[in-house]
Write an enzyme that holds these catalytic residues in place. Structure first.
Site, PDB file in Angstrom:
ATOM      1  CB  THR A 135      -0.779   0.046   1.299  1.00  0.00           C
ATOM      2  OG1 THR A 135      -1.411   1.281   1.473  1.00  0.00           O
ATOM      3  CG2 THR A 135      -0.172  -0.301   2.520  1.00  0.00           C
ATOM      4  CG  ASP A 136      -1.216   5.015  -0.978  1.00  0.00           C
ATOM      5  OD1 ASP A 136      -1.657   4.307  -0.070  1.00  0.00           O
ATOM      6  OD2 ASP A 136      -1.728   5.828  -1.754  1.00  0.00           O
ATOM      7  CD  GLU A 137      -3.248   3.694   4.504  1.00  0.00           C
ATOM      8  OE1 GLU A 137      -3.025   3.330   5.934  1.00  0.00           O
ATOM      9  OE2 GLU A 137      -4.434   3.655   4.222  1.00  0.00           O
ATOM     10  CE1 TYR A 160      -3.422  -2.458   5.813  1.00  0.00           C
ATOM     11  CE2 TYR A 160      -3.319  -0.021   5.116  1.00  0.00           C
ATOM     12  CZ  TYR A 160      -3.224  -1.550   4.820  1.00  0.00           C
ATOM     13  OH  TYR A 160      -3.389  -1.908   3.637  1.00  0.00           O
ATOM     14  CE  LYS A 164       0.057  -4.673   3.112  1.00  0.00           C
ATOM     15  NZ  LYS A 164      -0.675  -5.758   2.542  1.00  0.00           N
TER      16      LYS A 164
END
Ligand code: NAD
Ligand code: DAU
Length: 352
Positions: A135-137, A160, A164
């Protein structure tokens, strides 16, 4: 890769993005065997794959990636030659109330898959591939300007995104240390059919249908970069087949929206589709307590995948959003099923 008769393990295939990826691979590559490993958590739903469940090249395996011996067993039994790993706990708000489950699934679960691949491929990695969906997060938050590139440092802010980021690091480390062939993609916010209604767009669609309040966190001036889920599945197909070994690619929609503007657009669109008075659904907007550690802005520079692999989004946001709303209006039973039972408890705890 010898692509003649691949045996691909897709994890998390009963979830939102996973189901679109499984469908694409099953229908487009009848000579591949597609194994969908999913534990059917609250977010996994075999209804998402009803249309392809009887295809001869599709095999569903129910199981938990946190269980190392089970993961080894299925690798041994089915002799997969590639993995596309999507299984994860994926909701930021849930990671704030229960971070440990994110460590178990996202970190330990990924480790178990890496270990099984390393051991059972016996360090002979010819024609093998471990594709990790991220993810970009993991990059953290942007101010008003700038974009995340593949070179942006990791700076995760939520449990989260920290889980990741950790799993991404392990995948990369297995590549560097053991030579495991891997590829990682970091994608922006997806939307589309089959999206579980705990995330912004499907939650708000459901609440607009039911004339319930639309809980906008804080002032709503948070920005996300939205991509139609089928365009993500197309990108995954492309990276799986043509992506360079040991590379990462960012995937995004070139489509930034402040939450409050997106919500107003959605209200307008749904008023038209539901034959409601113009402005009726906007009345439902309610500013609620902000998400702790809320990332201000995500925006992806997707030029690498565009230049190297020729990928770009195929639908505009207006088209994608319209298709998405139509899907929810035409799949009322799906929506009613997933919003009964434990969803009600979750909703009460999170919003009431
Ligand atoms: P989702 O929550 O809809 O689906 C996750 C799936 O994984 C479910 O089917 C669930 O049953 C399964 N699963 C969860 N824990 C498991 C376990 N221990 N063992 C086996 N299966 C398990 O998630 P999603 O939104 O489809 O996201 C899929 C992947 O893409 C995730 O890795 C997520 O981090 C990543 N991603 C999501 C987005 C997005 O906008 N949704 C954007 C970028 C990246
Ligand atoms: O950027 C990719 C990520 O996008 C994925 O990795 C995650 O799995 C996915 O859940 C998504 O994370 P976000 O936190 O950005 O998505 P969410 O839909 O939860 O929230 C989008 C924005 O809307 C965010 O700024 C928070 C806000 N929001 C969300 C909900 C659920 C609200 O204002 N109200 C809400 O009720």
């Amino acid at each position: 890769m010898n692509k003649a008769n691949l045996k691909i393990l897709i994890t998390g295939g009963a979830g939102f993005i996973g189901s679109h990826v499984v469908r694409r691979f099953v229908l487009k590559y009848p000579n591949y065997r597609v194994y969908n490993l999913d534990n059917l958590t609250y977010a996994g739903n075999l209804e998402n794959l009803k249309d392809i469940e009887n295809k001869p090249n599709y095999i569903f395996i129910k199981g938990n990636i946190v269980d190392a011996s089970f993961v080894f067993e299925i690798f041994e039994k089915h002799q997969f030659d590639s993995v596309i790993h999507l299984a994860a706990e994926s909701h930021v708000d849930r990671s704030i109330s229960d971070p440990l489950v994110f460590v178990r699934t996202n970190v330990i679960g990924t480790m178990n898959l890496l270990n099984a691949a390393k051991e059972l491929w016996n360090d002979d990695f010819k024609n093998k591939k471990f594709y990790h969906i991220s993810t970009d997060e993991v990059y953290g938050s942007l101010d008003e300007i700038g974009l995340f590139t593949e070179k942006t440092s990791y700076n995760p802010n939520s449990p989260y995104s920290a889980s990741k980021a950790s799993s991404d690091h392990f995948v990369r480390a297995y590549g560097e240390t053991y030579g495991l062939p891997y590829v990682i993609t970091n994608c922006s916010n997806n939307y589309g059919p089959n999206h579980f209604p705990e995330k912004l767009i499907p939650l708000f669609i459901n609440n607009i249908i039911n004339k319930q309040p639309l809980p906008v966190y804080g002032d709503g001036n948070y920005t996300r970069d939205w991509l139609f889920v089928e365009d993500h599945a197309i990108a995954i197909d492309l990276v799986f087949h043509k992506g360079k070994n040991q590379e990462t690619y960012n995937i995004g929609g070139f489509n930034e929206w402040k939450n409050i503007d997106l919500v107003k657009l959605l209200c307008k669109l749904m008023d038209q589709k539901l034959n409601r008075k113009e402005g009726e659904s906007e009345q439902l907007i309610t500013n609620v307590k902000d998400r702790p550690g809320h990332d201000l802005r995500y925006a992806i520079d997707a030029n690498k995948i565009n230049k190297e692999l020729g990928w770009e989004p195929s639908v505009t946001f207006e088209e994608g959003l319209s298709k998405t709303v139509d899907w929810y209006l035409n799949n009322k039973e799906w929506l009613d099923n997933v919003t009964s039972g434990s969803y009600k408890e979750y909703y009460k705890k999170q919003y009431l």
